[in-house]
Write a protein that holds these residues in place. Structure first.
Motif, PDB file in Angstrom:
ATOM      1  N   SER A 194      35.669  47.961  41.131  1.00 44.81           N
ATOM      2  CA  SER A 194      34.834  47.186  41.586  1.00 44.81           C
ATOM      3  C   SER A 194      34.959  47.123  43.169  1.00 44.81           C
ATOM      4  N   LYS A 233      31.586  49.584  40.108  1.00 46.08           N
ATOM      5  CA  LYS A 233      30.811  47.901  40.030  1.00 46.08           C
ATOM      6  C   LYS A 233      30.646  47.328  41.180  1.00 46.08           C
ATOM      7  N   GLU A 234      29.441  47.412  41.829  1.00 40.09           N
ATOM      8  CA  GLU A 234      28.892  46.784  42.959  1.00 40.09           C
ATOM      9  C   GLU A 234      28.627  45.475  42.969  1.00 40.09           C
ATOM     10  N   ILE A 235      29.356  44.357  43.384  1.00 36.24           N
ATOM     11  CA  ILE A 235      29.389  43.081  43.320  1.00 36.24           C
ATOM     12  C   ILE A 235      29.218  42.590  44.554  1.00 36.24           C
ATOM     13  N   VAL A 278      35.369  38.924  51.805  1.00 36.14           N
ATOM     14  CA  VAL A 278      36.931  38.808  52.099  1.00 36.14           C
ATOM     15  C   VAL A 278      37.659  38.047  50.949  1.00 36.14           C
ATOM     16  N   ALA A 279      37.243  37.004  50.852  1.00 42.68           N
ATOM     17  CA  ALA A 279      38.215  36.093  49.973  1.00 42.68           C
ATOM     18  C   ALA A 279      38.135  36.618  48.673  1.00 42.68           C
ATOM     19  N   MET A 308      40.568  39.587  48.914  1.00 42.03           N
ATOM     20  CA  MET A 308      41.984  39.375  49.084  1.00 42.03           C
ATOM     21  C   MET A 308      42.513  38.708  48.202  1.00 42.03           C
ATOM     22  N   GLY A 309      41.760  37.976  47.097  1.00 38.77           N
ATOM     23  CA  GLY A 309      42.232  37.398  45.893  1.00 38.77           C
ATOM     24  C   GLY A 309      42.387  38.401  44.714  1.00 38.77           C
ATOM     25  N   HIS A 346      40.124  40.092  43.433  1.00 34.78           N
ATOM     26  CA  HIS A 346      39.192  39.899  42.368  1.00 34.78           C
ATOM     27  C   HIS A 346      38.226  41.292  42.252  1.00 34.78           C
ATOM     28  N   THR A 347      38.184  41.842  43.450  1.00 33.96           N
ATOM     29  CA  THR A 347      37.681  43.248  43.383  1.00 33.96           C
ATOM     30  C   THR A 347      38.687  44.460  43.962  1.00 33.96           C
TER      31      THR A 347
END
Lengths: 504, 333
Positions: free
Chosen positions: B165, B193-195, B204-205, B208-209, B211-212
């Protein structure tokens, strides 16, 4: 210890003459724009950015801008309490009990408690920031789209429980808020919705227009009908400052609000709204006199106000430790740092310790300054309530109209404010509590966006919400709350039926 | 005495009548609007609310112009963020074509129009000049050992479509189009997968987390995190090397080539603005773009100041327009 050295350095920076001056200036400007409807901290900071070019020292610039940011939180509660006019989404909850307290002549107490609570919460948050910033930042990052969905859905649920009156009516208002929030761009596909081809609606409806229209103007229109009203407060104003009893009543609400706000505020994008909602819900649930909520319970002001202030302080954590701006205002402060060639991020504390610690130290000082600024002003604000309504109301209309126009220089915004004013008027006539409306309006897009982002990530698989620990917990709480409420009502009905059947 | 009064009155009447005829003539004989331009302040409209990098750039240029007194009158930047750029754009569209109102905008002009969300096109305006190109790059977390560069990443993505993603900020905005252009160049369209996220901060968050897997950022936003550490550039959406990040893999490095894609910022004037006024303003902007201060600002946002005159600016927009409309077909499906 490293932290204490840093703090000492920070205080030596923050206590320098020029920095104190700009801290005060920022706090003053922040309070002013918090009180005035329309212009918010984000826009103000953006407009003042060019000024920071001229300031030699980046620390000074950031201290001032930070002052504006949390000063605005202090100011926002003033209009909520006095005029039932929320300056921004985080102040909506304060309106509920704050305004009722004002109408009962307890405006001074409400304002005082809000100021003191904000001070304690803000300071506590800065202490937390000082010592626990890095691990907390990591925690914040763990919030991805599924977690946001859980959190914001919970927020929606809380918003319904906040409304006085029947749950059905609360739900209707909530859904209306959700529908209104869908006007504009679809967050994932980018297609326009419900815009009827007008440019004004393309960007969606504006929150400030809604808040100011439904709460401020709607209230004024409604009041126009009763010609007997001469002042907002007809009873004697009474004690202007909170008494020791008020302090005893509210102190635990303040402590709890501070904690809730601190943790929720760290989450980027989460913020003050959800914090204030959660605090109110918690206070209502554990209160020994829940029926007072909505009528002027002091905890209903102390809790949420503390929560939104500590949230605005803790939202600095992702910025200072990771370089991630949590909301629009912080993003502006970020831009200011960039202009001065300082890149906020994990290395900020090492590369520019004087900036890192200087800002933190100035937040302690800023909180003190705001308390000193606001408490004496309470007496002044309260006098404003004595102004005959016939004079006060047009002034409010003038300021709100200017404020609404100032955000985007768009005349359409004024029309939409009038639309909301009529809506607010009708809602009051028909006895619908408008509180869930702005909350649903703000939370709705967040819920939709995070839901769709989550589904995009999982490829359509719904289990993503429960397979992750944080979102799983939040969804479970959500479901439990709904089940709990349903069970409660079913039992109520069951108790009623025997008495009905015995009435032959 | 009576005759004196009479003569006086006659004289006055004559002067009055004379002035009625002379004054209009004086107006026509007044200064030529072109050579005396500007006679009053110039408004530059930005179709976004205050604070974005777009807005900051236009304010920077205005500041440079005023500090150096390149023009005798002030240049004021006005924000009109309503209607998702439509309000600002339409305001300038309907303004008088007298050179006192300009629009400062960028490639979103084309992308929003291509997505069918804006009725107006840049073709309804007279281009004035371009001032900067901002590129886009694909970023991975610094400690992500899975791919060393874009080539490896896209190879992996093509082998496992739908597995990875990418976070991109601004739905169907220039960033998203840059991503699609990059996918097209690498032959990997549809493999990710484009989120979309609502703002740079959220993008950024999310990345960095973890999730992608990766994210697409412009050189301003993305560049900061590259410089502060924690993030590495997999590849840039550009044929040639970026001066700010010369080690980053370009399309050329990967043995590919495609039409360049960048966010091109510049000024537009209402159609019909006198050409000489447009060139006078453009020349002023050019002087500002050539200053040290501008170059430093461009460096700080990891971009290059690129001055294009009206013709060159229009030309590049026409090329971009064709590409973007083509890419938009994929998105609209």
């Amino acid at each position: 210890m490293d932290i204490f050295n840093g703090l000492l350095q920070g205080f030596s920076v923050a206590l320098a003459g020029i920095n104190i001056l700009f801290c005060f200036l920022g706090a003053l400007i922040g309070t002013a724009i918090g009180v005035l409807p329309g212009l918010g901290p984000a826009a103000t900071i953006a407009l003042l950015l060019p000024l920071t070019y001229a300031m030699g020292s980046p620390v000074t610039a950031i201290i001032m801008l930070a002052g504006i940011y949390y000063g605005a939180q202090y100011g926002g509660s003033t209009t909520s309490i006095l005029l039932n006019l929320p300056g921004e989404a985080a102040s909506v909850v304060t309106c509920i009990d704050g305004y009722q307290m004002a109408r009962k002549g307890r405006a001074g107490v409400a304002l005082g408690v809000a100021a003191i609570g904000s001070f304690i919460a803000g300071t506590a948050a800065v202490v937390g920031l000082t010592f626990f910033a890095p691990p907390l930042a990591k925690f914040a990052l763990d919030f991805g789209p599924p977690e946001f969905f859980g959190l914001t859905s919970l927020g929606l649920l809380l918003a319904v429980t906040l409304s006085s009156g029947s749950i059905t009516k609360g739900l209707m208002v909530l859904i209306l808020g959700l529908l209104l929030s869908m006007v504009g761009f679809d967050p994932v596909s980018g297609k326009s919705r419900f815009t009827f081809g007008t440019i004004g609606l393309k960007g969606g409806l504006d929150f400030v227009c809604l808040a100011v229209g439904v709460f401020g103007l709607g209230e004024i229109f409604y009041n126009l009908e009763s010609s007997l009203k001469t002042e907002i407060v007809t009873t004697k104003i009474g004690k202007v400052f909170p008494t020791l009893k008020d302090w005893a009543d509210s102190k635990w609400a303040i402590y709890r609000g501070s904690a809730i706000g601190f943790f929720v505020g760290i989450i980027p994008g989460g913020g003050a709204v959800i914090a204030s909602l959660a605090s109110y819900a918690v206070e209502k649930k554990i209160s020994k006199h829940p029926e007072e909520f909505g009528e002027g319970a002091i905890e209903g002001v102390a809790g949420p106000e503390s929560a939104n202030n500590s949230a605005s302080s803790s939202s600095f954590i992702p910025l200072l430790t990771l370089g991630i701006p949590g909301n629009a205002a912080i993003a502006m402060i970020f831009a200011a740092l960039m202009i001065h060639g300082i890149t906020p991020g994990p290395f900020l504390v090492k590369e520019h310790p004087e900036v890192f610690w200087g800002v933190i130290a100035s937040m302690y000082i800023g909180n003190v300054m705001l308390l000193v600024l606001n408490l004496p002003l309470v007496g002044l604000w309260v006098q404003m309530l004595r102004i005959p309504y016939g004079i006060l109301a047009p002034i409010i209309v003038l300021f709100t109209t200017i404020g609404v126009y100032s955000t985007q220089n768009q005349v359409f915004d004024i029309y939409s404010m009038l639309f909301f004013a009529v809506l607010g008027y009708l809602m009051r006539k028909l006895n619908f509590d408008p509180v869930p409306l702005p909350l649903a309006f703000v939370l709705g897009p967040l819920v939709e966006r995070s839901l769709r982002q989550s589904l995009l990530l999982s490829g359509g698989d719904l289990t993503i919400f429960v397979s992750r620990p944080i979102s799983g917990t939040l969804i479970t709480v959500f479901v439990l709350l709904i089940l709990g409420q349903t069970a409660f009502y079913v039992r109520k009905k069951m108790y009623k039926s025997p008495s009905v059947s015995t009435r032959q | 005495m009576k005759s004196d009064m009479k003569r006086f009155k006659k004289g006055m009447a004559f002067m009055l009548i004379l002035s009625f005829f002379v004054t209009p003539l004086l107006c026509f004989a007044a200064k030529d609007p072109v050579s005396s331009y500007p006679e009053k302040e110039i408004k530059v409209i930005v179709a976004y609310n205050a604070g974005g990098s777009n807005d900051l750039l236009s304010r920077k240029i205005a500041k440079i112009i005023m500090e150096n007194s390149y023009l005798p009158k002030p240049v004021i930047v006005v924000n009109m963020g309503g209607g998702n750029t439509a309000q600002g754009i339409n305001t300038v569209l309907q303004s008088k074509a007298d050179g006192y109102t300009f629009l400062f905008h960028h490639t979103a002009f084309i992308t929003v129009n291509a997505m069918g969300n804006l009725d107006v096109s840049y073709k309804d305006f007279d281009p004035v000049c371009g001032v900067m190109d901002m590129n886009f790059m694909l970023l991975a977390l610094g400690d992500d050992k899975r791919w060393a560069n874009a080539q490896e990443f896209f190879k992996d993505a093509k082998k496992n479509p739908g597995k990875y993603s990418v976070a991109v900020s601004g739905l169907a905005g220039p960033g998203h189009f840059a991503l699609m252009q990059m996918l097209k160049a690498y032959g990997a369209t549809g493999s990710l997968k484009e989120i979309p996220f609502a703002s740079g901060g959220e993008t950024v968050a999310a990345h960095m987390g973890k999730h992608t897997d990766v994210r697409m950022s412009n050189t301003d936003e993305g560049g900061r995190y590259v410089k502060s550490g924690g993030v590495k550039i997999l590849g840039v959406m550009s044929n040639k090397k970026l001066s700010a990040f010369p080690e980053a893999m370009t399309l050329q490095d990967a043995g590919l080539s495609a039409d360049d894609f960048a966010m091109r910022l510049g000024y537009f004037a209402p159609k019909g603005t006198p050409k000489s006024i447009i060139s006078k303003f453009a020349e002023t902007v050019k002087k500002a773009v050539e200053t040290e201060e501008y170059k430093n600002h461009a460096n700080s946002i990891n971009s290059l100041g690129v001055y294009r005159d009206a013709d060159a600016f229009k030309k590049i927009y026409d090329i971009d327009d064709v590409n973007i409309k083509d890419l938009a077909k994929t998105l609209k499906k």
